[in-house]
Motif scaffolding. Structure first.
Motif, PDB file in Angstrom:
ATOM      1  N   SER A   1       8.800   7.173   5.217  1.00  0.00           N
ATOM      2  CA  SER A   1       9.208   6.498   6.456  1.00  0.00           C
ATOM      3  C   SER A   1       8.035   5.739   7.075  1.00  0.00           C
ATOM      4  O   SER A   1       8.206   4.636   7.608  1.00  0.00           O
ATOM      5  CB  SER A   1       9.793   7.486   7.455  1.00  0.00           C
ATOM      6  N   ALA A   2       6.832   6.268   6.979  1.00  0.00           N
ATOM      7  CA  ALA A   2       5.654   5.572   7.516  1.00  0.00           C
ATOM      8  C   ALA A   2       5.370   4.294   6.715  1.00  0.00           C
ATOM      9  O   ALA A   2       5.042   3.251   7.289  1.00  0.00           O
ATOM     10  CB  ALA A   2       4.440   6.485   7.510  1.00  0.00           C
ATOM     11  N   GLU A   3       5.513   4.394   5.376  1.00  0.00           N
ATOM     12  CA  GLU A   3       5.289   3.206   4.539  1.00  0.00           C
ATOM     13  C   GLU A   3       6.364   2.151   4.787  1.00  0.00           C
ATOM     14  O   GLU A   3       6.089   0.954   4.787  1.00  0.00           O
ATOM     15  CB  GLU A   3       5.256   3.615   3.051  1.00  0.00           C
ATOM     16  N   TRP A   4       7.594   2.610   5.005  1.00  0.00           N
ATOM     17  CA  TRP A   4       8.689   1.672   5.296  1.00  0.00           C
ATOM     18  C   TRP A   4       8.450   0.979   6.641  1.00  0.00           C
ATOM     19  O   TRP A   4       8.716  -0.211   6.785  1.00  0.00           O
ATOM     20  CB  TRP A   4      10.023   2.404   5.280  1.00  0.00           C
ATOM     21  N   GLU A   5       7.935   1.703   7.617  1.00  0.00           N
ATOM     22  CA  GLU A   5       7.598   1.098   8.905  1.00  0.00           C
ATOM     23  C   GLU A   5       6.499   0.051   8.737  1.00  0.00           C
ATOM     24  O   GLU A   5       6.509  -0.987   9.407  1.00  0.00           O
ATOM     25  CB  GLU A   5       7.180   2.155   9.930  1.00  0.00           C
ATOM     26  N   GLN A   6       5.536   0.310   7.831  1.00  0.00           N
ATOM     27  CA  GLN A   6       4.503  -0.692   7.547  1.00  0.00           C
ATOM     28  C   GLN A   6       5.131  -1.936   6.927  1.00  0.00           C
ATOM     29  O   GLN A   6       4.753  -3.060   7.257  1.00  0.00           O
ATOM     30  CB  GLN A   6       3.446  -0.125   6.592  1.00  0.00           C
ATOM     31  N   ALA A   7       6.113  -1.757   6.045  1.00  0.00           N
ATOM     32  CA  ALA A   7       6.803  -2.894   5.426  1.00  0.00           C
ATOM     33  C   ALA A   7       7.574  -3.681   6.479  1.00  0.00           C
ATOM     34  O   ALA A   7       7.546  -4.924   6.492  1.00  0.00           O
ATOM     35  CB  ALA A   7       7.746  -2.402   4.326  1.00  0.00           C
ATOM     36  N   ARG A   8       8.242  -2.975   7.375  1.00  0.00           N
ATOM     37  CA  ARG A   8       8.988  -3.653   8.461  1.00  0.00           C
ATOM     38  C   ARG A   8       8.042  -4.437   9.358  1.00  0.00           C
ATOM     39  O   ARG A   8       8.329  -5.581   9.735  1.00  0.00           O
ATOM     40  CB  ARG A   8       9.775  -2.630   9.286  1.00  0.00           C
ATOM     41  N   ALA A   9       6.907  -3.837   9.709  1.00  0.00           N
ATOM     42  CA  ALA A   9       5.927  -4.517  10.560  1.00  0.00           C
ATOM     43  C   ALA A   9       5.356  -5.734   9.847  1.00  0.00           C
ATOM     44  O   ALA A   9       5.163  -6.797  10.465  1.00  0.00           O
ATOM     45  CB  ALA A   9       4.812  -3.554  10.957  1.00  0.00           C
TER      46      ALA A   9
ATOM     47  N   HIS B   1       1.298   6.138  -3.872  1.00  0.00           N
ATOM     48  CA  HIS B   1       1.697   5.896  -5.268  1.00  0.00           C
ATOM     49  C   HIS B   1       2.600   6.994  -5.837  1.00  0.00           C
ATOM     50  O   HIS B   1       2.465   7.401  -6.984  1.00  0.00           O
ATOM     51  CB  HIS B   1       0.452   5.735  -6.168  1.00  0.00           C
ATOM     52  N   ASP B   2       3.570   7.443  -5.007  1.00  0.00           N
ATOM     53  CA  ASP B   2       4.503   8.447  -5.496  1.00  0.00           C
ATOM     54  C   ASP B   2       5.810   7.835  -6.013  1.00  0.00           C
ATOM     55  O   ASP B   2       6.725   8.550  -6.402  1.00  0.00           O
ATOM     56  CB  ASP B   2       4.792   9.498  -4.417  1.00  0.00           C
ATOM     57  N   GLY B   3       5.917   6.519  -5.987  1.00  0.00           N
ATOM     58  CA  GLY B   3       7.100   5.838  -6.521  1.00  0.00           C
ATOM     59  C   GLY B   3       8.212   5.640  -5.512  1.00  0.00           C
ATOM     60  O   GLY B   3       9.237   5.032  -5.833  1.00  0.00           O
ATOM     61  N   THR B   4       8.049   6.141  -4.305  1.00  0.00           N
ATOM     62  CA  THR B   4       9.034   5.929  -3.238  1.00  0.00           C
ATOM     63  C   THR B   4       8.285   5.584  -1.956  1.00  0.00           C
ATOM     64  O   THR B   4       7.119   5.930  -1.792  1.00  0.00           O
ATOM     65  CB  THR B   4       9.896   7.189  -2.982  1.00  0.00           C
ATOM     66  N   LEU B   5       9.014   4.937  -1.078  1.00  0.00           N
ATOM     67  CA  LEU B   5       8.421   4.585   0.217  1.00  0.00           C
ATOM     68  C   LEU B   5       8.777   5.663   1.230  1.00  0.00           C
ATOM     69  O   LEU B   5       9.957   5.958   1.449  1.00  0.00           O
ATOM     70  CB  LEU B   5       8.923   3.232   0.708  1.00  0.00           C
TER      71      LEU B   5
ATOM     72  N   GLN C   1      11.806  -4.333  -6.492  1.00  0.00           N
ATOM     73  CA  GLN C   1      11.314  -3.003  -6.111  1.00  0.00           C
ATOM     74  C   GLN C   1       9.872  -2.769  -6.565  1.00  0.00           C
ATOM     75  O   GLN C   1       9.088  -2.156  -5.850  1.00  0.00           O
ATOM     76  CB  GLN C   1      12.211  -1.909  -6.706  1.00  0.00           C
ATOM     77  N   ALA C   2       9.511  -3.272  -7.744  1.00  0.00           N
ATOM     78  CA  ALA C   2       8.153  -3.046  -8.260  1.00  0.00           C
ATOM     79  C   ALA C   2       7.118  -3.693  -7.335  1.00  0.00           C
ATOM     80  O   ALA C   2       6.095  -3.075  -7.010  1.00  0.00           O
ATOM     81  CB  ALA C   2       8.033  -3.605  -9.674  1.00  0.00           C
ATOM     82  N   ALA C   3       7.367  -4.900  -6.913  1.00  0.00           N
ATOM     83  CA  ALA C   3       6.430  -5.590  -6.016  1.00  0.00           C
ATOM     84  C   ALA C   3       6.394  -4.904  -4.655  1.00  0.00           C
ATOM     85  O   ALA C   3       5.326  -4.791  -4.031  1.00  0.00           O
ATOM     86  CB  ALA C   3       6.820  -7.053  -5.869  1.00  0.00           C
ATOM     87  N   LEU C   4       7.551  -4.440  -4.184  1.00  0.00           N
ATOM     88  CA  LEU C   4       7.619  -3.742  -2.897  1.00  0.00           C
ATOM     89  C   LEU C   4       6.798  -2.458  -2.941  1.00  0.00           C
ATOM     90  O   LEU C   4       6.014  -2.176  -2.022  1.00  0.00           O
ATOM     91  CB  LEU C   4       9.080  -3.436  -2.543  1.00  0.00           C
ATOM     92  N   LEU C   5       6.951  -1.685  -4.033  1.00  0.00           N
ATOM     93  CA  LEU C   5       6.180  -0.442  -4.166  1.00  0.00           C
ATOM     94  C   LEU C   5       4.698  -0.726  -4.336  1.00  0.00           C
ATOM     95  O   LEU C   5       3.850  -0.019  -3.771  1.00  0.00           O
ATOM     96  CB  LEU C   5       6.703   0.373  -5.346  1.00  0.00           C
ATOM     97  N   ALA C   6       4.367  -1.758  -5.123  1.00  0.00           N
ATOM     98  CA  ALA C   6       2.949  -2.091  -5.325  1.00  0.00           C
ATOM     99  C   ALA C   6       2.293  -2.488  -4.017  1.00  0.00           C
ATOM    100  O   ALA C   6       1.104  -2.210  -3.790  1.00  0.00           O
ATOM    101  CB  ALA C   6       2.823  -3.229  -6.343  1.00  0.00           C
TER     102      ALA C   6
END
Length: 162
Positions: A84-92, A78-82, A67-72
C-alpha cells in the motif's frame, strides 16, 4: 453605414428616410463598468478544467498495462507486488507527472463568450446592475398594463355610449 440584409440601397433609403423603419443605437461599455448579463455563457481555451485526480487515475491505468515496468519503478522491496505504501508512491508520482505536464503546457488565453441561448431562454447584456434593470422593466410593465386597462375602459365606455 449598415444596410439591412435583403433591402438593397434603394430599400434602405426608403426605410430610413420615408418610413423610418430602421434605427440603430450604439452604446459603449467603459473599462471597469459593471455589466449585467443573462444568456448562454461559455469559456473557450485557457487552462484545462479536467480533474487532475482523474487524469492521474488514467495514467495509473496505463502504467498497470505494463506490470513489469510498474514493479521495476515502484517495488522498492522487490517482492513482486506493490504494498500500500508503494502504491501510494505510484499514485503520488502519477499526480506529480500530470501536474508537471500541465505546468509545461503553454495555455492559450481564455475567451469568454456570451451568446443568445438556442433553447429560447432570455438574452440580456446591459451596462447596469440587476436592481435598476428590474425597476426599469417593472415600470414599463406597469405602464403597459395601465395603458391596456385605460384603453379597454375607454373602448368599453365608447361602446356603451354610442
Amino acid at each position: 453605414m449598415h444596410i439591412p440584409n435583403g433591402t438593397g440601397i434603394f430599400g434602405w433609403l426608403v426605410d430610413t428616410f420615408v418610413t423610418d423603419k430602421y434605427r440603430y443605437t450604439e452604446y459603449r461599455l467603459q473599462p471597469h463598468e459593471q455589466v449585467y448579463a443573462i444568456g448562454a455563457f461559455r469559456s473557450l481555451g485557457g487552462a484545462s478544467v479536467e480533474d487532475p485526480d482523474a487524469a492521474a487515475a488514467e495514467l495509473l491505468h496505463a502504467w498497470k498495462q505494463d506490470q513489469a515496468a510498474l514493479l521495476a519503478r515502484f517495488d522498492s522491496n522487490h517482492d513482486g507486488t506493490l504494498s500500500s505504501a508503494e502504491w501510494e508512491q505510484a499514485r503520488a508520482a502519477a499526480r506529480r507527472q500530470v501536474l508537471d505536464g500541465r505546468a509545461a503546457e503553454v495555455q492559450p488565453p481564455s475567451l469568454n463568450v456570451l451568446a443568445d441561448p438556442m433553447d429560447g431562454r432570455s438574452f440580456l447584456l446591459a451596462a447596469s446592475d440587476g436592481e435598476s434593470l428590474a425597476r426599469r422593466f417593472r415600470r414599463r410593465a406597469l405602464a403597459g398594463i395601465g395603458g391596456f386597462v385605460g384603453s379597454s375602459a375607454a373602448l368599453t365606455w365608447m361602446l356603451m355610449h354610442v
